[in-house]
Every structure is written in C-alpha cells, then in structure tokens.
Motif scaffolding. Structure first.
Motif, PDB file in Angstrom:
ATOM      1  N   HIS A 292       0.853  -1.180   0.000  1.00 10.16           N
ATOM      2  CA  HIS A 292       0.000   0.000   0.000  1.00 10.16           C
ATOM      3  C   HIS A 292       0.892   1.234   0.000  1.00 10.16           C
ATOM      4  CE1 HIS A 292       0.910   0.101   4.287  1.00 10.16           C
ATOM      5  NE2 HIS A 292       0.216   1.198   4.457  1.00 10.16           N
ATOM      6  N   PHE A 293       0.286   2.351  -0.297  1.00 10.41           N
ATOM      7  CA  PHE A 293       0.998   3.630  -0.215  1.00 10.41           C
ATOM      8  C   PHE A 293       0.631   4.290   1.101  1.00 10.41           C
ATOM      9  CE2 PHE A 293       0.841   2.697  -4.693  1.00 10.41           C
ATOM     10  CZ  PHE A 293       2.108   3.063  -5.136  1.00 10.41           C
ATOM     11  N   GLN A 294       1.583   5.005   1.671  1.00 12.13           N
ATOM     12  CA  GLN A 294       1.341   5.600   2.979  1.00 12.13           C
ATOM     13  C   GLN A 294       1.952   6.995   3.050  1.00 12.13           C
ATOM     14  OE1 GLN A 294       3.361   4.237   6.741  1.00 12.13           O
ATOM     15  NE2 GLN A 294       1.365   3.329   7.132  1.00 12.13           N
ATOM     16  N   LEU A 295       1.124   7.954   3.409  1.00 13.15           N
ATOM     17  CA  LEU A 295       1.660   9.281   3.727  1.00 13.15           C
ATOM     18  C   LEU A 295       2.339   9.207   5.086  1.00 13.15           C
ATOM     19  CD1 LEU A 295       1.913  12.409   3.405  1.00 13.15           C
ATOM     20  CD2 LEU A 295      -0.327  12.561   4.542  1.00 13.15           C
ATOM     21  N   ASN A 296       3.626   9.528   5.115  1.00 13.93           N
ATOM     22  CA  ASN A 296       4.374   9.594   6.372  1.00 13.93           C
ATOM     23  C   ASN A 296       4.764  11.040   6.636  1.00 13.93           C
ATOM     24  OD1 ASN A 296       5.950   6.784   7.522  1.00 13.93           O
ATOM     25  ND2 ASN A 296       4.711   6.646   5.677  1.00 13.93           N
ATOM     26  N   CYS A 297       4.316  11.589   7.763  1.00 12.00           N
ATOM     27  CA  CYS A 297       4.714  12.938   8.158  1.00 12.00           C
ATOM     28  C   CYS A 297       5.435  12.853   9.494  1.00 12.00           C
ATOM     29  CB  CYS A 297       3.492  13.838   8.307  1.00 12.00           C
ATOM     30  SG  CYS A 297       2.613  14.105   6.761  1.00 12.00           S
ATOM     31  N   ASP A 298       6.602  13.441   9.577  1.00 15.65           N
ATOM     32  CA  ASP A 298       7.357  13.403  10.825  1.00 15.65           C
ATOM     33  C   ASP A 298       7.913  14.776  11.157  1.00 15.65           C
ATOM     34  OD1 ASP A 298       7.775  10.366  11.800  1.00 15.65           O
ATOM     35  OD2 ASP A 298       7.655  10.447   9.620  1.00 15.65           O
ATOM     36  N   LEU A 299       7.884  15.070  12.454  1.00 17.85           N
ATOM     37  CA  LEU A 299       8.353  16.350  12.977  1.00 17.85           C
ATOM     38  C   LEU A 299       9.458  16.006  13.962  1.00 17.85           C
ATOM     39  CD1 LEU A 299       7.708  19.441  13.176  1.00 17.85           C
ATOM     40  CD2 LEU A 299       6.097  18.853  14.991  1.00 17.85           C
ATOM     41  N   ILE A 300      10.672  16.436  13.653  1.00 20.26           N
ATOM     42  CA  ILE A 300      11.842  15.955  14.396  1.00 20.26           C
ATOM     43  C   ILE A 300      12.582  17.125  15.020  1.00 20.26           C
ATOM     44  CG2 ILE A 300      14.058  14.756  14.157  1.00 20.26           C
ATOM     45  CD1 ILE A 300      12.734  13.220  11.806  1.00 20.26           C
ATOM     46  N   GLY A 301      12.888  16.998  16.317  1.00 21.76           N
ATOM     47  CA  GLY A 301      13.650  18.035  16.997  1.00 21.76           C
ATOM     48  C   GLY A 301      12.808  18.933  17.882  1.00 21.76           C
ATOM     49  N   GLU A 302      11.572  18.582  18.086  1.00 23.01           N
ATOM     50  CA  GLU A 302      10.676  19.414  18.888  1.00 23.01           C
ATOM     51  C   GLU A 302      10.052  18.550  19.993  1.00 23.01           C
ATOM     52  OE1 GLU A 302       9.957  22.702  19.079  1.00 23.01           O
ATOM     53  OE2 GLU A 302       8.894  21.900  20.814  1.00 23.01           O
ATOM     54  N   PRO A 303      10.404  18.832  21.259  1.00 17.45           N
ATOM     55  CA  PRO A 303       9.937  17.953  22.333  1.00 17.45           C
ATOM     56  C   PRO A 303       8.550  18.292  22.888  1.00 17.45           C
ATOM     57  CG  PRO A 303      11.466  19.566  23.218  1.00 17.45           C
ATOM     58  CD  PRO A 303      11.364  19.832  21.746  1.00 17.45           C
TER      59      PRO A 303
ATOM     60  N   GLU B 263      17.585   7.898  18.359  1.00 15.07           N
ATOM     61  CA  GLU B 263      18.865   7.554  18.980  1.00 15.07           C
ATOM     62  C   GLU B 263      19.141   6.062  18.841  1.00 15.07           C
ATOM     63  OE1 GLU B 263      19.418   8.877  22.999  1.00 15.07           O
ATOM     64  OE2 GLU B 263      21.596   8.673  22.751  1.00 15.07           O
ATOM     65  N   ALA B 264      18.119   5.256  19.081  1.00 11.16           N
ATOM     66  CA  ALA B 264      18.312   3.804  18.993  1.00 11.16           C
ATOM     67  C   ALA B 264      18.656   3.374  17.569  1.00 11.16           C
ATOM     68  CB  ALA B 264      17.050   3.087  19.473  1.00 11.16           C
ATOM     69  N   LEU B 265      18.002   3.978  16.577  1.00 15.43           N
ATOM     70  CA  LEU B 265      18.192   3.539  15.190  1.00 15.43           C
ATOM     71  C   LEU B 265      19.325   4.270  14.491  1.00 15.43           C
ATOM     72  CD1 LEU B 265      14.656   3.156  13.592  1.00 15.43           C
ATOM     73  CD2 LEU B 265      16.171   1.400  14.488  1.00 15.43           C
ATOM     74  N   GLY B 266      19.463   5.549  14.789  1.00 19.74           N
ATOM     75  CA  GLY B 266      20.390   6.349  13.993  1.00 19.74           C
ATOM     76  C   GLY B 266      21.513   6.951  14.807  1.00 19.74           C
ATOM     77  N   GLY B 267      21.474   6.760  16.133  1.00 20.02           N
ATOM     78  CA  GLY B 267      22.548   7.280  16.963  1.00 20.02           C
ATOM     79  C   GLY B 267      22.501   8.777  17.210  1.00 20.02           C
ATOM     80  N   VAL B 268      21.385   9.398  16.885  1.00 20.17           N
ATOM     81  CA  VAL B 268      21.254  10.837  17.089  1.00 20.17           C
ATOM     82  C   VAL B 268      20.055  11.077  18.000  1.00 20.17           C
ATOM     83  CG1 VAL B 268      20.748  13.034  15.963  1.00 20.17           C
ATOM     84  CG2 VAL B 268      22.241  11.374  14.842  1.00 20.17           C
ATOM     85  N   ALA B 269      20.303  11.707  19.168  1.00 24.59           N
ATOM     86  CA  ALA B 269      19.223  11.900  20.133  1.00 24.59           C
ATOM     87  C   ALA B 269      18.390  13.112  19.736  1.00 24.59           C
ATOM     88  CB  ALA B 269      19.794  12.076  21.536  1.00 24.59           C
ATOM     89  N   LEU B 270      17.262  12.867  19.099  1.00 20.15           N
ATOM     90  CA  LEU B 270      16.345  13.948  18.718  1.00 20.15           C
ATOM     91  C   LEU B 270      14.929  13.487  19.020  1.00 20.15           C
ATOM     92  CD1 LEU B 270      17.682  15.102  15.208  1.00 20.15           C
ATOM     93  CD2 LEU B 270      17.491  16.533  17.249  1.00 20.15           C
ATOM     94  N   PRO B 271      14.156  14.331  19.730  1.00 21.42           N
ATOM     95  CA  PRO B 271      12.753  13.973  19.933  1.00 21.42           C
ATOM     96  C   PRO B 271      12.039  13.999  18.587  1.00 21.42           C
ATOM     97  CG  PRO B 271      13.134  16.240  20.595  1.00 21.42           C
ATOM     98  CD  PRO B 271      14.482  15.663  20.263  1.00 21.42           C
ATOM     99  N   ALA B 272      11.015  13.170  18.473  1.00 22.44           N
ATOM    100  CA  ALA B 272      10.355  13.068  17.170  1.00 22.44           C
ATOM    101  C   ALA B 272       8.939  12.557  17.339  1.00 22.44           C
ATOM    102  CB  ALA B 272      11.131  12.117  16.252  1.00 22.44           C
ATOM    103  N   LEU B 273       8.088  12.932  16.398  1.00 26.23           N
ATOM    104  CA  LEU B 273       6.777  12.301  16.335  1.00 26.23           C
ATOM    105  C   LEU B 273       6.286  12.357  14.897  1.00 26.23           C
ATOM    106  CD1 LEU B 273       3.867  14.404  17.803  1.00 26.23           C
ATOM    107  CD2 LEU B 273       6.042  15.391  17.127  1.00 26.23           C
TER     108      LEU B 273
ATOM    109  N   GLY C 241       2.214   9.000  16.692  1.00 24.21           N
ATOM    110  CA  GLY C 241       2.518   9.397  18.058  1.00 24.21           C
ATOM    111  C   GLY C 241       3.958   9.843  18.199  1.00 24.21           C
ATOM    112  N   ARG C 242       4.321  10.058  19.443  1.00 22.78           N
ATOM    113  CA  ARG C 242       5.651  10.569  19.762  1.00 22.78           C
ATOM    114  C   ARG C 242       6.585   9.411  20.070  1.00 22.78           C
ATOM    115  NH1 ARG C 242       8.388  14.990  20.973  1.00 22.78           N
ATOM    116  NH2 ARG C 242       6.642  16.420  20.599  1.00 22.78           N
ATOM    117  N   TYR C 243       7.756   9.426  19.433  1.00 25.98           N
ATOM    118  CA  TYR C 243       8.747   8.351  19.630  1.00 25.98           C
ATOM    119  C   TYR C 243      10.104   8.980  19.908  1.00 25.98           C
ATOM    120  CZ  TYR C 243       9.332   9.225  14.580  1.00 25.98           C
ATOM    121  OH  TYR C 243       9.530   9.803  13.355  1.00 25.98           O
ATOM    122  N   ASP C 244      10.239   9.552  21.103  1.00 23.03           N
ATOM    123  CA  ASP C 244      11.421  10.374  21.405  1.00 23.03           C
ATOM    124  C   ASP C 244      12.730   9.595  21.485  1.00 23.03           C
ATOM    125  OD1 ASP C 244      10.059  12.747  21.371  1.00 23.03           O
ATOM    126  OD2 ASP C 244       9.800  12.876  23.546  1.00 23.03           O
ATOM    127  N   ASP C 245      12.675   8.273  21.686  1.00 20.29           N
ATOM    128  CA  ASP C 245      13.922   7.522  21.870  1.00 20.29           C
ATOM    129  C   ASP C 245      14.382   6.802  20.606  1.00 20.29           C
ATOM    130  OD1 ASP C 245      13.664   8.318  24.504  1.00 20.29           O
ATOM    131  OD2 ASP C 245      12.607   6.479  25.078  1.00 20.29           O
TER     132      ASP C 245
END
Lengths: 432, 432
Positions: A120-131, A302-312, A295-299
C-alpha cells in the motif's frame, strides 16, 4: 501467457490511478501548507534496518531475500528506519524542527486474507527536533486537515487521542506493578476486540490482582479529558503526567479542531516504540480499520540512527482512506477528457492539423487528432468518445479563406475563425 | 547502527526530491497534453513475466527471489510486460488508440560500476492500436515536447531516427542474406563503439561476403532522409520500405520539430522486439548515454498478452535527463520557502497564533510558527531560516486593539491590520 499480478498487488488502470493521484495530490498539498518538505528513500533496504528496530520476528512478515551480491535485503515494510538513517546522516546540517513527509509504497508478506493487500501507499509525516506538546498538536492537526481536505468532517472521522505517560500513571495508580505493565497495556489495547472475562483471566495469570484488573478496565473505560483528569488527580504524579495531553487538546481546540477529538486511552499502539502522545484516526462509525496512526517516539532516532532527537509522526495509508471516500461519495468524477480534437477533411489538410495541434499543445491544451485517414464524421465520433470539449475542423475551403472551423461539442454551434486567431479564440472559449 | 542504503540505490533528501518532482510534473503535464492517461502496475511481478519476453538470460540482471508462498518473483526491470498484461485483460473495453503513460521505478541488478544505479524512474508512454506512421510521429513528438518543456532545444537534444524495414531492405540490397541479418544488425548497432576492422572480421566470420560487409558499413554511414531514400531507390522493395519513414519525418516537420530530427540507421535497439520505427534521443554533444529510446513493436502484445494490437512507445529515464538539466543550468531553484511565519509575544497570544495559522493553512497558505515558547526575536530568526515571505506578530497590545502586525520580511516595512482582515490582507500581499 497466463501470468497475473501477484496476489495482494494492485494494478492501477487510469480510472484507479486518477483516485490515487487525487489522494497523493491532497496529501502533498496539505503537508506543504504545514511547511513539510518531501523526501524519499529506497524501496529495497538492508534487512538489518528492520530487524534492528523490530527484532527478528519481523522477518516472517517481510519480502526479504539474498541479493546477487550476497546481501540480506528486504522490500521496505515501513519508512521510519529509512527516515532515521537519513536524518542521522545529516543531523547537524538540517534546520530543526525538521518537517518532512514522504509517500512510500510499503510491502508486507502477510498471510493472504480476503481483500487484504500486500502493498500500500502511505503518507508519512514526521516532525523531528521538537519535544513539546505544540509539536504533538501540530502533527495531529496536519492529519486532521488532510482528511478535511478530502471533504471529511467530524461526523465522518474522529481522532482518538491518548498519552503513554497518562496511561502509565493511571495503571500504576490502579495497583498494576511496573513488571506487569506490558500485560496491562496489552489488555487496554485489546479491550474492544476481546471478551472481558478472558482479558481478566490473562491479567490475573500475569500476576495482576483482581482489584487491579478491575482498575485496568476502569482506566480503559475513561472517555474525555475531564474524566481522565479527574482520575489523574487521584494518583501519584497524575497531574504532571496529564499536562501534555491537556496542552495538546487545548491547542487543537484553538485551531478549531475540537469536534474531531476524543480522548480515549484504549489507543495504545506499538509498545516498544511510542513514548508520549499516541493517536489514531477512525471513521466515525468505526466500521473500517484505522485511517491513520501515529505518536511521539522520542527515543527511536537515537536507537536507530545514533542521534538523540525527539520526534513524532504518523502514517496514513491509501487503502482505508479510499474505502471511506468511496463510501461517502467523495471520489472526484473521472476527468479523462481532452480540450480539443482536430479533424482534417482531406489528406492535404493533415499538415495543417498537425501544426495547429502542436501549437495548441505548446500552449498547454490537451489536444488530439485521428492518427489514420478517416471520414470527418468518424473523426468527430472519436472526438466524442474522448470527451473533447471542442473540435477544430480544417478543410480545403476553410484554408482558402485562411480559416478553421471551431465546433463547441456541447452543442453550442460552430464558427469560422481566422487561422492565426485560432489559439487565442480557443483560449477564451476554454476559460468561459 | 551503521546500516547504509544499498549500493546503486538513491536517497532523496528534500532538495533532490524537488528536482525529481520537477521532472515527474513536467513528464505528466506534457503526456496529458497529448491525451495520455496515467496507469501503474505492481513493482513486484512473477518472474515468468520477464523470462517469457526476454528469455532466461535476463534472470542474471534481475532482483529475483522466491517469496514466502513459493512464487518465483522479480522486481520489475521494465514496464512493457505489465502493460501488455493489463491491456490484454481489458482489450475489448478500452477505446483505441490507447494512450497510456506511467512513471515506474525500475530495478536491475547490474554489476556495480562507478555511478551506475540499480534503480531509476522511467517515463513510459505507449500508443496502442494504431498501425500507421502518424502514430510514430505522435510518439516521437511527445518525447521531443517533453525535453522541450524542460527548456531544451535542438542545440541540446536530437532524435536519431531509423526504421527496421528500411534497414532490412538496404542490408538485403547490399548482399546480406536473411540468415546473416542478425549479425549485420549487430554490426550496425556497434559501429560507433567498435573498431571497423574488428566488425568486418565478425561479419566475414558470420559468412557475409567482403563486398556485402562494405555494403553494411555504407548503409550505416547514411545520414539524412535524402541519402536514405536515394539508397532505397536502388534496392528491391526499397521505396515501399521507406514510405513510413518519410511520412514520420514529414509529420514531425509539419509540427515544427524538423530541427530535432536526424535520420540515422545506426539506431537499432532490441533485435527481437521492434518491427518498424526505432529512435533514441541524445544530447546534441553525445557525451551522455541516450536520454530516451523507443519504437514500434507491433508483434509484442500478441506474444506477451495474446491480443494482436499494433503498438509503439518509449521510455525516458530520470538519471541521464537530470544530468543534462544540471549541465545546462536548467534545474529550477530550490523553492523550499513558506508564505507566513506567525509569532506570539506572550504565552497568552499563542491560541490566537494557532487560530490564525489554521485559518491561513485552510486558505492554502504555507504557514508555520514556533512550536516552543521563545522570545519574539528568536521566532523571527526562525522565520528567516525558513525563508518566510511574511511574518505575523500577535501581542497583548495588538489584541487589545483587535489587530495583528504583518511584517514584510523582504524589508518593506510592517503595518497593523485588523484581525478579521488579516487573511484578506495577506492574500493581497502574496499576489503582489
């Protein structure tokens, strides 16, 4: 040859693709209004990109194989690991918050169920760096504005909103212990799909007391911010745990979106993944699967890419959305029409048809003409079959007068027009 | 985690994706002016779809594997077999000529060379059900108008045009026998990339006489329609074999595209595939690989799909095209800007910022605001960093007056505007 498309894979004939284009265009338009920029990644990725996030059990659901270079690879089942890698690789150079969207095609080898797709096709929107909670409200408002842009209102779609921190505080307050939390989350998640007695037995088997199990059900039954805040007021750390949820609800109300919002703690989603706000969009009648979840996945970065940035972020698939649009009569009419069909009366007129057709196309018209020699009547039938708005007929007599004949195919007559004014005249007629 | 994208697969950061979007949009716009409708098929297909057309030797170049249901599958290396299946399945219901286009991502496992990709996107345009030369001219004109729409002219791009029937007549006329034709075609195809002596040796080894081998080179050296027609006049069936090529050239001239056209018989393309017109688009300096290639394949739909329909089409990839656009300075400037950035002076102003931001977005503006509490100066810095055209500042004093302040960030001052006229005022300012 008898080859068919693989089960679970779609072919898009032009009418199907027109709906897909409508969906993609609406997704892009609304995401860009929120300042989101589009990115994309490879549809084929190293297998470990997914096992690193989801463990080896994900492999059973993937299209994975060994490529000719001996690499373990998989068709992407989701976009977030690719996003995490791309952001991590340029984390310092990207302005925060990063507002990115993508429309990947995603693949899962699920056991075939009736009507269940494997892509399927999926719209993915992510906002990174804002806690903060304004980020949560922003991403939920974006999801809601996307469905609004399709013509769906609060009587069609609702967002069910929860917060992991709220659920955590309330479950502990109900007497669930930390080690029992995963089982309690699972019970809350399953409460609408499983029988209450069976869920209670599971909880008790996991060591949850009968009283705490009742408390779990009471938490799952809470509806609306007021009820949740009343419950939070009675448990340790409750008000602090609920502060973000209140700000999210208030911000959505300030944007005029309150009618869409239902606070509902049975929205749990991926256990190992989300850290705060979680939400899903549903059709108001709840007859379809979720339209969108996030939702928000703040950790995770860092776990996947080694960069600690809050994200949702969120993902919104094309399949359930298209079902809902069809159900509500919101699929736009097929617009496979052309503007002008050109007809030549004799073979000697053909170069003049070709020249004018090319001139019209250069000016942005959708123009066609018969590709083989045919009687004019037959050419005009083809014009009808192609839903042309206008026909231009060129014959020897017209050419002798330096004219072409423009016919309005909606039946509003015809007129001779000087050849060198044909483009101008047709432009006026199309605008009217 | 150290996972990288697979070799030969691209990641599209927003600036890269902006160019891809420009290319896709131009492709779609021009195809639609020709009355073409978009379709798509699955990126994963049964392996036999490709081996049926190209034989088992193609498997070495594919991303193929056995799926979890035991099916032999492959990532699509080309679109034509999918097209043939889709057309065959609904051949009776589709109006002829069928004008279809698609923009698939295609995959080939080629041994990795420097800069060589294993995936690319390709515009595929096909015209099905039309046997005559006007169809050939139509599809070549479409390819040329696509490159013209990018700003490329005859000094940038040329179409090299040949016809299998012409080459067939001239080679037989030169003394090549029917069984030797495949070797002669191959020699013509390789004439620009291989040394003449080596090619002559190959031909002679295949049984071609020394004189006929010289004839093959003479045919390959012909340039322009006049030279080809003069040669055709001297061989049996020559004039009839050249009739279609002349009509194609004449039709392209009638459309004003003569400056792009070079008749050049060294364009051979897939031997088992094309039956008449064949063509390739090249950069005029011939420093890059072909931009586009296509031709008439009248027998393929019957062989692949069991439906006898004449057909022709072309494929145009995104990679060489993007190289050429970069080389000629035709890549549009990055437009990742927003229209309006909203700033709140105090926390109490925030709901008003949210309400106006949402109103602006509903009206189609690209609008952002700071997602965390920040000093106004810092918020305006963020507005600059996001290339915002306007800022709207909302503070307690402005609100007391029922106003907001609109700042032109290009330095043209600022003004208080009644809150209920803010949307209208900004719409005027954006238009100017």
């Amino acid at each position: 040859m008898q080859t068919k498309a693989l089960p679970g894979f779609r072919e898009f004939y032009p009418a199907d693709l027109a709906l897909r284009t409508h969906i993609f265009r609406t997704w892009r338009t609304v995401a860009m209004r929120y300042g989101f920029e589009e990115y994309d990644g490879p549809p084929l990725e190293p297998l470990e990109l997914y096992t690193a996030k989801s463990g080896d059990e994900i492999v059973g659901q993937l299209y994975n194989f060994t490529d000719k270079g001996g690499r373990e690879v998989a068709l992407r089942p989701e976009m977030t690991p690719t996003l995490a890698r791309m952001v991590a690789a340029r984390a310092n150079g990207l302005k925060k918050p990063i507002r990115w969207f993508s429309i990947p095609q995603l693949f899962r080898y699920e056991r075939q169920q009736r009507g269940r797709l494997r892509e399927h096709f999926q719209l993915n929107c992510d906002l990174i760096g804002e806690p903060g909670p304004l980020g949560d409200a922003e991403i939920i408002a974006l999801a809601l504005d996307v469905v609004r842009a399709f013509g769906l209102g609060p009587s069609d779609v609702r967002v069910r909103l929860s917060d992991r921190r709220v659920l955590h505080a309330l479950l502990l307050g109900a007497g669930v212990t930390e080690p029992q939390l995963p089982d309690a989350y699972e019970a809350v998640d399953k409460i609408e799909r499983m029988e209450r007695g069976a869920l209670a037995q599971r909880l008790i088997a996991a060591g949850v007391s009968t009283e705490a199990a009742e408390g779990v059900f009471a938490v799952a039954a809470l509806r609306g911010l007021a009820a949740v805040e009343a419950a939070l007021a009675k448990v340790p750390g409750g008000p602090a745990a609920g502060a973000s949820l209140r700000r999210v609800v208030d911000a959505l109300a300030a944007m005029g979106l309150a009618d869409f919002v239902e606070v509902d703690l049975t929205i749990v989603r991926g256990l190992a993944y989300y850290t705060g706000t979680v939400f899903e969009l549903f059709d108001a009648g709840r007859t379809l699967r979720a339209i969108c979840g996030g939702g928000r996945y703040d950790d995770l970065l860092e776990a996947l890419g080694g960069v600690a940035l809050p994200a949702l972020g969120f993902g919104m698939g094309d399949v359930v959305l298209a079902e809902l649009l069809r159900e509500r009569g919101l699929v736009p009419a097929d617009t496979s029409s052309i503007d002008v069909f050109l007809a030549a009366i004799t073979e000697a007129d053909l170069p003049h048809v070709l020249a004018l057709a090319h001139e019209l196309r250069d000016a942005g018209f959708r123009a066609e003409y018969a590709l083989g020699a045919q009687a004019v009547g037959k050419q005009l039938k083809l014009a009808d079959a192609r839903n042309a708005r206008f026909a231009v007929v060129i014959g020897p007599d017209d050419r002798a007068r330096g004219e072409v004949v423009i016919k309005d195919l909606a039946g509003k007559g015809q007129a001779g027009v000087p050849r060198d004014r044909a483009l101008e005249r047709l432009s006026e007629m199309v605008r009217n």
